[in-house]
Each structure stands twice: as C-alpha cells, then as structure tokens.
Design a protein around this motif. Structure first.
Motif, PDB file in Angstrom:
ATOM      1  N   CYS A 206      18.330 -46.483 -32.366  1.00 59.94           N
ATOM      2  CA  CYS A 206      19.530 -47.324 -32.352  1.00 59.94           C
ATOM      3  C   CYS A 206      20.709 -46.494 -32.852  1.00 59.94           C
ATOM      4  CB  CYS A 206      19.338 -48.556 -33.235  1.00 59.94           C
ATOM      5  SG  CYS A 206      20.771 -49.663 -33.256  1.00 59.94           S
ATOM      6  N   GLU A 207      21.743 -46.415 -32.030  1.00 60.57           N
ATOM      7  CA  GLU A 207      22.935 -45.618 -32.366  1.00 60.57           C
ATOM      8  C   GLU A 207      24.121 -46.538 -32.607  1.00 60.57           C
ATOM      9  OE1 GLU A 207      25.879 -42.217 -30.363  1.00 60.57           O
ATOM     10  OE2 GLU A 207      24.129 -42.990 -29.276  1.00 60.57           O
ATOM     11  N   PHE A 208      24.818 -46.334 -33.708  1.00 60.37           N
ATOM     12  CA  PHE A 208      25.987 -47.138 -34.047  1.00 60.37           C
ATOM     13  C   PHE A 208      27.242 -46.492 -33.466  1.00 60.37           C
ATOM     14  CE2 PHE A 208      29.588 -47.876 -36.971  1.00 60.37           C
ATOM     15  CZ  PHE A 208      29.735 -49.242 -36.792  1.00 60.37           C
ATOM     16  N   VAL A 209      28.059 -47.300 -32.789  1.00 60.59           N
ATOM     17  CA  VAL A 209      29.313 -46.820 -32.196  1.00 60.59           C
ATOM     18  C   VAL A 209      30.419 -47.802 -32.552  1.00 60.59           C
ATOM     19  CG1 VAL A 209      30.520 -46.161 -30.088  1.00 60.59           C
ATOM     20  CG2 VAL A 209      28.055 -45.796 -30.260  1.00 60.59           C
ATOM     21  N   SER A 210      31.484 -47.305 -33.180  1.00 60.33           N
ATOM     22  CA  SER A 210      32.641 -48.128 -33.512  1.00 60.33           C
ATOM     23  C   SER A 210      33.790 -47.748 -32.591  1.00 60.33           C
ATOM     24  CB  SER A 210      33.039 -47.916 -34.980  1.00 60.33           C
ATOM     25  OG  SER A 210      34.143 -48.729 -35.313  1.00 60.33           O
ATOM     26  N   MET A 211      34.396 -48.728 -31.941  1.00 53.29           N
ATOM     27  CA  MET A 211      35.428 -48.427 -30.948  1.00 53.29           C
ATOM     28  C   MET A 211      36.380 -49.601 -30.772  1.00 53.29           C
ATOM     29  SD  MET A 211      33.585 -49.133 -27.264  1.00 53.29           S
ATOM     30  CE  MET A 211      32.173 -48.069 -27.518  1.00 53.29           C
ATOM     31  N   SER A 212      37.497 -49.312 -30.132  1.00 48.12           N
ATOM     32  CA  SER A 212      38.392 -50.349 -29.633  1.00 48.12           C
ATOM     33  C   SER A 212      38.011 -50.585 -28.177  1.00 48.12           C
ATOM     34  CB  SER A 212      39.852 -49.898 -29.735  1.00 48.12           C
ATOM     35  OG  SER A 212      40.689 -50.779 -29.011  1.00 48.12           O
ATOM     36  N   VAL A 213      37.396 -51.715 -27.893  1.00 46.53           N
ATOM     37  CA  VAL A 213      36.939 -52.000 -26.532  1.00 46.53           C
ATOM     38  C   VAL A 213      38.114 -52.061 -25.564  1.00 46.53           C
ATOM     39  CG1 VAL A 213      35.794 -53.716 -25.073  1.00 46.53           C
ATOM     40  CG2 VAL A 213      34.861 -53.175 -27.325  1.00 46.53           C
ATOM     41  N   ALA A 214      39.269 -52.531 -26.039  1.00 44.21           N
ATOM     42  CA  ALA A 214      40.445 -52.633 -25.180  1.00 44.21           C
ATOM     43  C   ALA A 214      40.889 -51.265 -24.672  1.00 44.21           C
ATOM     44  CB  ALA A 214      41.581 -53.315 -25.927  1.00 44.21           C
ATOM     45  N   GLU A 215      40.684 -50.223 -25.474  1.00 45.08           N
ATOM     46  CA  GLU A 215      41.089 -48.870 -25.087  1.00 45.08           C
ATOM     47  C   GLU A 215      39.910 -48.019 -24.630  1.00 45.08           C
ATOM     48  OE1 GLU A 215      43.079 -47.258 -28.451  1.00 45.08           O
ATOM     49  OE2 GLU A 215      44.662 -48.787 -28.476  1.00 45.08           O
ATOM     50  N   PHE A 216      38.737 -48.582 -24.574  1.00 46.46           N
ATOM     51  CA  PHE A 216      37.531 -47.818 -24.238  1.00 46.46           C
ATOM     52  C   PHE A 216      37.536 -47.441 -22.759  1.00 46.46           C
ATOM     53  CE2 PHE A 216      32.814 -47.976 -23.242  1.00 46.46           C
ATOM     54  CZ  PHE A 216      32.543 -46.732 -23.808  1.00 46.46           C
ATOM     55  N   ALA A 217      37.324 -46.145 -22.488  1.00 46.64           N
ATOM     56  CA  ALA A 217      37.326 -45.652 -21.107  1.00 46.64           C
ATOM     57  C   ALA A 217      36.008 -44.942 -20.755  1.00 46.64           C
ATOM     58  CB  ALA A 217      38.497 -44.691 -20.888  1.00 46.64           C
ATOM     59  N   GLY A 218      34.992 -45.102 -21.578  1.00 46.14           N
ATOM     60  CA  GLY A 218      33.735 -44.392 -21.346  1.00 46.14           C
ATOM     61  C   GLY A 218      32.583 -45.289 -20.948  1.00 46.14           C
ATOM     62  N   ALA A 219      32.879 -46.384 -20.231  1.00 50.14           N
ATOM     63  CA  ALA A 219      31.813 -47.315 -19.849  1.00 50.14           C
ATOM     64  C   ALA A 219      30.790 -46.642 -18.938  1.00 50.14           C
ATOM     65  CB  ALA A 219      32.405 -48.544 -19.163  1.00 50.14           C
ATOM     66  N   ARG A 220      31.261 -45.849 -17.997  1.00 56.85           N
ATOM     67  CA  ARG A 220      30.354 -45.150 -17.075  1.00 56.85           C
ATOM     68  C   ARG A 220      29.455 -44.190 -17.849  1.00 56.85           C
ATOM     69  NH1 ARG A 220      29.463 -44.929 -11.227  1.00 56.85           N
ATOM     70  NH2 ARG A 220      28.184 -43.084 -10.911  1.00 56.85           N
ATOM     71  N   GLN A 221      30.040 -43.453 -18.776  1.00 54.25           N
ATOM     72  CA  GLN A 221      29.274 -42.508 -19.584  1.00 54.25           C
ATOM     73  C   GLN A 221      28.250 -43.236 -20.440  1.00 54.25           C
ATOM     74  OE1 GLN A 221      29.718 -39.078 -19.332  1.00 54.25           O
ATOM     75  NE2 GLN A 221      27.808 -39.025 -20.513  1.00 54.25           N
TER      76      GLN A 221
END
Length: 308
Positions: A206-221
């Motif tokens: 399980c990997e923890f990732v903190s991000m702003s979903v509104a600015e997230f551009a790595g969905a494909r990755q």
C-alpha cells in the motif's frame, strides 16, 4: 461525476487482433473521489459503463504494447456482500479520502477488515490517495441532497441525470470561504503522518500519495503503474498472451522458410541437367582412356610382316 459514455452489457471488444488482458481494479472512497474518477476515465483510450451494473466500468488502454481492459468497480462505502466480493477478487485498489474530512478517512479504516478477509491474507497493490483540495464537508452537504441511492451516489448517471449532476457538482468546485478553510485546518484536517500510518492496515504493497486532485495530471501513469505492478507480482497473468505471440512468430517463421513450388521445379531441372552433363563427361572420359590404351599398344609394334 460528469463522465458520459455509451452503456454496454459486455466488455468492449478490443480493436487489436489479439485478445486483451483483463484486470480487476476496485475504487473506494467518499464523494471526494468523484473528480479523480473522471480523470481516470478520461485517461483511458476508451471507457464504457456496464448497462446492468452501474458500479462497473470498462477502461481500455495499452501498456507496454499489451492491450488491457480494466474492470473498474466502485461498490460504494456501505458494507455489503457486493463490496466484499469486489475486494476479494480485486487485483489492485485505489482508495481515496479528503484531508479536510475526518469521516472520509475513518470510513476507509473500516474497509481494511474486508481486505484482511481475502484468501490467504494476500493484499493487492493499493494506492491510498489523500485529496488535498480545499473542499469542506459543509459545502457538500449543502448541495448533496440528491444522493438517494448508494450504488448511484457516486454520480454514475448519464443524459439528463448527468447534466443535473454536473450543475450541482459545480457548486463543489467553488473555493470555500477562508473562515471555513481555516476552521477545517484547525479541527478536522488529516495529516500526512496519519495517512502513512493507515497504509499499514492495507498490507505491505500500500502506497500513500498526497495530491491536489484538481491539478492532478498523472491519471494515465497511475493506471499504468498499477498494471505493471500486477504483472510483476502475478507472472501467470501474461502467459496466455505471450504464448499466442510466440505461436504467431513461429507460424510466420515456418511459412517464410518453405520453398515455393516454382522454385522447387527450377531447382530440380537445374539439378537434373547438371547430373546428365556430369554423366556424359564421365563416359567420354572413359572412351578417351581406351583410345589412348590402343594407341599405346600399336606404338609398341617394332615391325610389320608382309605376306606375299
């Protein structure tokens, strides 16, 4: 959610000649994951929703020259048999909560028990995502009275329902007042350390990732990384595909190695002509040898007898 697509009752037929590899992915979290879901669908080459099961979507994409179909399931946060079944057969999972919502964080904590019930206590690869966007619970409750069905509460409607949903969700995109943001930060904000601690509930992968979903551009990755991790941990996953590719290469090699009928006839004629000329030369050589022997014998006669 604002995603619209053509519904289907069967997995979409891949355009490639070879069959696609199917991956089971579960997506869990509170309503804060709606925008992330939209980005995941938009990142795929093609996506469709199952016509009978509104919590099941098909995402088509190609990863490392492998045609893939992701069966993306969102059974909701309510503890049901459907959610347990989805978790047990999931090959990977995406869990999402809001840093501004303590309730969304604690809801995921309760889901950990279902993951422990998996056969052999085998945890799948999991991405635990903390949405850092400034959206507070009050903003949602003011506009969320239309969520009446748990299976449809995540916004998987289409047509007029989807249009209504987009107009209501647009309210969520407004920036909350600084007073509400400051109050959320002081009272209910979930820290990154708490998120890191939660990963221990969902196994070693399980990997923890903190991000702003509104600015997230790595969905494909994000999707590609999960697929690669599944392939690394389950070596049998790609065996049927690799076997078919190997057979195709062998068939092409064997067909190219075969000699065409015209070339075979030409080769046979050349071979027969060569053998005939060789045989003639051999016979001629033998005749010359006999003549030489006769000449040699005549040359050895010292005198000629004449009879009168």
């Amino acid at each position: 959610m604002s995603v619209e697509s053509t519904s289907t009752s069967q997995p979409p037929t891949p355009t490639a000649k070879e069959p696609s590899v199917v991956y089971n992915l579960i997506f869990l979290g509170s309503h804060h994951k709606a925008s992330l879901f939209d980005k995941l669908c938009a990142a795929a080459d093609k996506f469709e929703r199952h016509v009978q099961y509104p919590d099941l979507w098909y995402l088509n994409l190609t990863v490392d020259d492998i045609p893939c179909i992701i069966e993306l399931t969102d059974p909701g946060m309510e503890h049901t048999g459907a959610r347990e079944m989805s978790i047990r057969k999931a090959e990977a999972a995406i869990l999402c909560y809001s840093s501004m919502s303590a309730s969304s964080f604690h809801q995921l904590s309760s889901v950990a028990e279902d993951f422990k019930a998996r056969k052999g206590f085998k945890y799948p690869p999991i991405k635990l995502i903390c949405n850092e966007d400034d959206v507070v619970e009050e903003d949602f409750h003011e506009t969320a009275s239309f969520h009446t069905d748990q299976s449809l509460s995540e916004g998987y409607e289409s047509g007029e329902e989807s249009a209504q949903l987009r107009s209501k969700n647009s309210v969520l995109k407004r920036r909350p007042s600084m007073e509400k943001i400051r109050e959320a930060h002081e009272s209910t904000r979930i820290t990154s350390d708490q998120g890191e601690t939660m990963t221990k509930l969902f196994g070693p992968d399980c990997e923890f990732v903190s991000m702003s979903v509104a600015e997230f551009a790595g969905a494909r990755q994000l999707l590609e990384d999960l697929i690669r991790t599944i392939n690394e941990k389950n070596h049998a996953k790609l065996k049927p595909l690799l076997k078919n590719r190997r057979k195709s290469k062998e068939a092409i090699s064997s067909s190219s190695a075969k000699v065409s009928p015209t070339n075979s006839i030409h080769s046979d004629s050349v071979s027969s002509e060569g053998s005939e000329s060789g045989a003639t030369g051999t016979k001629g050589g033998r005749r010359m040898s006999n003549a030489q022997k006769l000449k040699k014998k005549v040359g050895n006669v010292s005198h000629v007898c004449t009879i009168s």
